[in-house]
Design a protein around this motif. Structure first.
Motif, short mmCIF file in Angstrom:
data_model
loop_
_atom_site.label_atom_id
_atom_site.label_comp_id
_atom_site.label_asym_id
_atom_site.label_seq_id
_atom_site.Cartn_x
_atom_site.Cartn_y
_atom_site.Cartn_z
N UNK A 1 0.81 -1.21 0.00
CA UNK A 1 0.00 0.00 0.00
C UNK A 1 0.84 1.26 0.00
N UNK A 2 1.91 1.26 0.79
CA UNK A 2 2.80 2.42 0.83
C UNK A 2 3.44 2.63 -0.54
N UNK A 3 3.93 1.55 -1.14
CA UNK A 3 4.58 1.65 -2.45
C UNK A 3 3.61 2.19 -3.50
N UNK A 4 2.37 1.73 -3.47
CA UNK A 4 1.38 2.18 -4.43
C UNK A 4 1.06 3.66 -4.26
N UNK A 5 0.93 4.11 -3.03
CA UNK A 5 0.60 5.52 -2.78
C UNK A 5 1.76 6.43 -3.15
N UNK A 6 2.98 5.98 -2.90
CA UNK A 6 4.13 6.77 -3.30
C UNK A 6 4.21 6.90 -4.82
N UNK A 7 3.84 5.84 -5.52
CA UNK A 7 3.89 5.87 -6.98
C UNK A 7 2.79 6.75 -7.57
N UNK A 8 1.64 6.81 -6.90
CA UNK A 8 0.49 7.54 -7.44
C UNK A 8 0.47 9.00 -7.02
N UNK A 9 1.05 9.32 -5.89
CA UNK A 9 0.96 10.69 -5.36
C UNK A 9 2.36 11.26 -5.15
N UNK A 10 2.77 12.25 -5.96
CA UNK A 10 4.12 12.82 -5.80
C UNK A 10 4.31 13.56 -4.48
N UNK A 11 3.21 13.90 -3.80
CA UNK A 11 3.31 14.62 -2.53
C UNK A 11 3.30 13.68 -1.33
N UNK A 12 3.13 12.39 -1.57
CA UNK A 12 3.10 11.43 -0.47
C UNK A 12 4.49 11.21 0.09
N UNK A 13 4.58 11.13 1.40
CA UNK A 13 5.84 10.89 2.09
C UNK A 13 5.59 9.91 3.23
N UNK A 14 6.44 8.91 3.33
CA UNK A 14 6.43 7.99 4.46
C UNK A 14 7.84 7.94 5.03
N UNK A 15 7.92 7.76 6.34
CA UNK A 15 9.22 7.64 6.96
C UNK A 15 9.92 6.37 6.46
N UNK A 16 11.20 6.47 6.27
CA UNK A 16 11.95 5.35 5.72
C UNK A 16 13.34 5.30 6.33
N UNK A 17 13.93 4.14 6.31
CA UNK A 17 15.31 3.98 6.79
C UNK A 17 16.31 4.24 5.66
N UNK A 18 15.81 4.55 4.47
CA UNK A 18 16.68 4.67 3.32
C UNK A 18 17.11 6.09 3.00
N UNK A 19 16.62 7.09 3.76
CA UNK A 19 17.03 8.46 3.48
C UNK A 19 18.16 8.87 4.40
N UNK A 20 18.54 10.14 4.33
CA UNK A 20 19.68 10.64 5.09
C UNK A 20 19.30 11.17 6.47
N UNK A 21 18.04 11.11 6.81
CA UNK A 21 17.59 11.63 8.10
C UNK A 21 17.50 10.48 9.09
N UNK A 22 18.44 10.38 10.01
CA UNK A 22 18.42 9.24 10.96
C UNK A 22 17.21 9.25 11.87
N UNK A 23 16.59 10.41 12.07
CA UNK A 23 15.42 10.46 12.93
C UNK A 23 14.23 9.74 12.32
N UNK A 24 14.25 9.54 10.98
CA UNK A 24 13.16 8.81 10.34
C UNK A 24 13.19 7.32 10.68
N UNK A 25 14.36 6.82 11.04
CA UNK A 25 14.49 5.38 11.28
C UNK A 25 13.53 4.89 12.36
N UNK A 26 13.32 5.72 13.38
CA UNK A 26 12.47 5.31 14.50
C UNK A 26 11.02 5.12 14.07
N UNK A 27 10.58 5.86 13.04
CA UNK A 27 9.17 5.86 12.66
C UNK A 27 8.89 5.11 11.37
#
Length: 290
Positions: A221-247
């Motif tokens: 569901x997350x993958x589908x929403x990210x593909x369909x909506x350019x404004x959608x954001x979910x926390x991920x462990x793959x970006x450069x913000x370590x604070x996102x890892x917790x969420x």
């Protein structure tokens, strides 16, 4: 609520009179909570007993049951009705409450059991919201400057929504929202076996592989929403913000919130800020039953 969520909550809503809001928030953090619940204690005393009286009246009094026929109902057996509705305004708050109760099951003991649970939770939500409003007012008065406007009463709405009702189960949510300088909401989901009164679990609905099925539905569901909506954001462990890892979403939990939709499928729910920024709102993912 964690620190990140609190930070986003504070910045998510434009706040008039920013300096005044800041002083109120600082004063609240400094003060030790001092509940002032005298008026609420009077109005809430005996709520569970009233529910029991309601259930007995519905089951034993044909006249009383007939008087409820004009109340809009949803569902075939476990019917959810508004047992009580009230609107109160005082110096601290403007509160609207709608309290539900079930009827129509033919099982008085089960109805009393479920309605007592509802009554206890609604009472707790009212007390919590009222205490928060009193603390905001006290902090405001302690920091108020002569040029400051009058206190903006905390807007509180406590109500419910029926999700599904069948002879086998009842699924509903109790909600509490508060609006002051910022908005804050809570949702509490109930899925009840109407034969036994026990809570229905994800494992009951999905089988022993319930966790894997839920995780797959959320990830897809997350993958589908990210593909369909350019404004959608979910926390991920793959970006450069370590604070996102917790969420970042990893797995559903043993106490995962969910409701059961009209198709009989569980819908897992993540609160605002839980796996995505606040502007994304509450996140829901339907999990097809095998």
């Amino acid at each position: 609520m964690n620190r990140r969520a609190l930070r986003e909550l504070y910045h998510s809503t434009p706040v008039p009179e920013e300096e005044l809001s800041r002083r109120v928030e600082e004063a609240i953090r400094r003060q030790r909570p001092r509940p002032r619940m005298r008026g609420w204690q009077k109005s809430l005393t005996g709520l569970a007993a009233c529910f029991a009286l309601f259930v007995v009246s519905v089951n034993l009094s044909p006249a009383f049951a007939a008087s409820l026929q004009d109340v809009p109902l949803v569902g075939d057996v476990a019917q959810l009705v508004t047992f009580d509705h009230f609107h109160q305004v005082d110096a601290a708050k403007d509160i609207v409450v709608e309290i539900p109760a079930i009827r129509g099951t033919g099982n008085t003991a089960l109805e009393q059991q479920v309605n007592s649970r509802i009554a206890d939770k609604m009472e707790a939500l009212q007390q919590e919201a009222a205490q928060m409003a009193e603390e905001y007012l006290e902090a405001y008065n302690a920091t108020k400057a002569p040029e400051d406007p009058e206190f903006w009463k905390v807007k509180i709405l406590i109500d419910y929504e029926l999700k599904n009702s069948t002879p086998e189960l009842l699924s509903f949510v109790l909600r509490s929202s508060r609006t002051a300088a910022n908005a804050y909401s809570q949702e509490f989901y109930y899925n009840i076996n109407m034969q036994t009164g026990a809570d229905v679990t994800l494992e009951d609905l999905l089988g022993p592989d319930w966790r894997e099925l839920c995780n797959q539905a959320v990830t897809q569901g997350i993958a589908q929403r990210l593909a369909q909506d350019p404004n959608a954001i979910y926390y991920t462990t793959e970006d450069d913000d370590p604070s996102d890892d917790e969420f970042a979403f990893r797995t559903v939990t043993e106490d995962q919130s969910f409701y059961i939709n009209e198709r009989g499928n569980p819908v897992v729910v993540f609160a605002k800020y839980q796996i995505a920024p606040g502007y994304m709102g509450i996140q829901e993912f339907e999990v097809p039953r095998p």
